[in-house]
Scaffold this active site. Structure first.
Site, PDB file in Angstrom:
ATOM      1  N   ASP A 147      10.077  19.224   8.791  1.00 47.97           N
ATOM      2  CA  ASP A 147       8.707  18.979   9.251  1.00 47.97           C
ATOM      3  C   ASP A 147       7.825  18.791   8.024  1.00 47.97           C
ATOM      4  OD1 ASP A 147       6.687  18.749  11.170  1.00 47.97           O
ATOM      5  OD2 ASP A 147       7.449  20.471  12.290  1.00 47.97           O
ATOM      6  N   HIS A 151       1.932  12.361   6.318  1.00 45.17           N
ATOM      7  CA  HIS A 151       2.003  13.583   7.144  1.00 45.17           C
ATOM      8  C   HIS A 151       3.426  14.095   7.303  1.00 45.17           C
ATOM      9  CE1 HIS A 151      -2.254  13.715   8.550  1.00 45.17           C
ATOM     10  NE2 HIS A 151      -2.204  12.478   8.096  1.00 45.17           N
TER      11      HIS A 151
END
Ligand code: GDG
Length: 456
Positions: free
Chosen positions: A364, A156
């Protein structure tokens, strides 16, 4: 059809009928309900002596299987190696990255423990899908525990560039254990490329154009599988929420000022200090926005046992106080800083009425807030997304105002153009991004990954 077995650090059991809160939980639950299966991981409990067997809890064809952690395991595996070694490293924060052999041993120990407790629950035909950086060595450990079936892994977070990854003393073991999986998924092409370049430069392995990796005596598929949101559902929730009491209260309190919104877990990767500075620069450089724009940052605290998180919290409180002290007027406070969790429905309503969302992480993996904001807009009068070029979402949401979050002036200029953007440009940009979200929503992410694993 083969059963699906999902392994993640945290398992959040939900009773049927209630809705799961996070993006991942929703995605995983939908898949598990379709095929039946197991969701395995840490219960969230820290105990003095861990039980020998996982706690099992059935909902329909789905079994939740959870283990408690001892304080030492929690400290070394979770707070230590996962959150003070891998998390900062994967987010390019070598200044915050620390490595100890003790934490590393704890990380390997908990991964082996998880594998030994999961293995007896598995059938050879199961598809095992491991989630995220906490559990990289889990696949190898499952093989050692005797599992011979198909293994997939999804990261992720970002996968860092080779030179950054090399700062991890155990980088070679980490990559070797990734190669134990049959399918490895990354959020973006940039991440997949970083993995390929590690294989090409640090190992004797090879990578083909379609992402087939041969290394450490294994062949696997490694590719980008960008995670999405449940676009239609978020859109419906936001439309409904705009008439909710909380959204109405928010709208009234704004008194016709434009709302600029930020929503992030309180984490140093999210670029909050830079973002606050950019809003301050907006008020300095373009004084017409004083009394015209209100910036609300929602930042629920996370990982509060890790000292770097207390430090970022302190810095932000200081910045919010200083900026409000400098610019506030009798009927306007520039920054509303909410250091707590807000309900999903309230967030959807706030997204709907916000003229601008600032999603400006320093790094991110993907960033679901960017996608939720776009999914929440009205087609007639959509808001503007300001997005960091270092979020995985920037590869897909190219019609956002893309910024470098280290450039405070550039971010302030983007806020200024978003404040003044005419409706037709807002509609054009939004429409393109909304179409992308419909074509790449979370059910597509999940079925692409599972199909790839099934095809092994
Ligand atoms: C990791 C990766 C990747 C936030 N505050 C509240 C709240 N949230 C929700 C958001 C969103 C989720 O939490 C956060 O997801 P992000 O993607 O933005 O970031 P991470 O938590 O860091 O997630 C990231 C993601 O995994 C998925 O693969 O995109 O890159 O770092 O859904 O809306 N939800 C509620 N109240 C809050 O106050 N209800």
């Amino acid at each position: 059809m083969s059963r699906l077995v999902v392994v993640s650090n945290r398992v959040a059991p939900v009773d049927e009928g209630k809705t799961a809160s996070g993006g991942l939980a929703v995605a995983v639950l939908a898949a598990l309900k379709e095929t039946g299966g197991i969701w395995f991981g840490w219960s969230g409990e820290v105990v003095e002596a861990a039980a020998d067997h996982p706690k099992l809890f059935n909902v329909g064809r789905l079994t939740y299987a959870t283990l408690d952690l001892t304080a030492q395991d929690h400290d070394e595996y979770y707070n230590g190696f996962a959150n003070r070694t891998l998390w900062p490293l994967f987010h390019y924060r070598l200044d915050l990255h620390s490595f100890t052999r003790r934490d590393y041993a704890g990380y390997l120990r908990v991964n082996s423990l998880f594998a030994s407790k999961l293995a007896p629950l598995l059938e050879p035909d199961d598809l095992v899908w491991v989630q995220d950086y906490h559990l990289v060595p889990m696949g190898e450990a499952l093989k050692r525990a005797g599992f011979t079936g198909r293994l997939g892994f999804f990261l992720h977070t970002p996968f860092p560039a080779c030179e950054v990854l090399r700062a991890l003393p155990s980088h070679a073991d980490l990559v070797r254990s990734l190669c134990a999986y049959d399918v490895v998924g990354f959020q973006s092409h940039r991440d997949a490329n970083s993995f390929y370049s590690y294989i090409n430069s640090e190992t004797t392995g090879t990578v083909t154009a379609d992402g087939t990796v041969s290394a450490f005596g294994r062949t696997l598929r490694a590719a980008a599988f960008p995670i999405g949101v449940d676009t239609e559902n978020v859109a419906r929730m936001a439309e409904g929420a705009q008439r909710s009491p909380q959204t109405v209260r928010m709208q009234e309190s704004l008194d016709d000022k434009h709302l600029i919104i930020g929503v992030d877990r309180l984490d140093y990767s999210k670029g909050l200090v830079h973002r606050f500075a950019a809003f301050e620069r907006l008020l300095e450089a373009y004084p017409e926005n004083r009394g015209r724009a209100t910036f609300m940052q929602v930042a629920p605290p996370t990982r509060t046992d890790v000292p770097e998180y207390a430090e970022i919290r302190r810095e932000l409180e200081e910045a919010a106080g200083r900026i409000n002290g400098r610019f506030a007027d009798i009927d306007w406070v520039p920054i509303r800083y909410l250091n707590r969790n807000v309900s999903r429905r309230a967030l959807a309503g706030f997204f709907r009425i916000a003229r601008i969302a600032v999603v400006t992480p320093l790094r991110d993996g993907m960033n679901l807030v960017a996608k939720e904001y776009i999914a929440s807009q009205s087609a007639k009068n959509p808001g503007v997304l300001i997005l960091s070029e270092f979020a995985g979402a920037a590869e897909q949401l190219t019609e956002a105002l893309l910024v470098n979050p280290y450039d405070i002036d550039e971010m302030a200029e983007a806020m200024q153009s978003a404040m003044n953007m005419d409706v037709s440009e807002r509609q054009n940009r939004w429409q393109a991004m909304f179409t992308t979200l419909q074509e790449t929503d979370v059910s597509i992410w999940r079925s692409n990954f599972i199909d790839a694993l099934r095809a092994v």
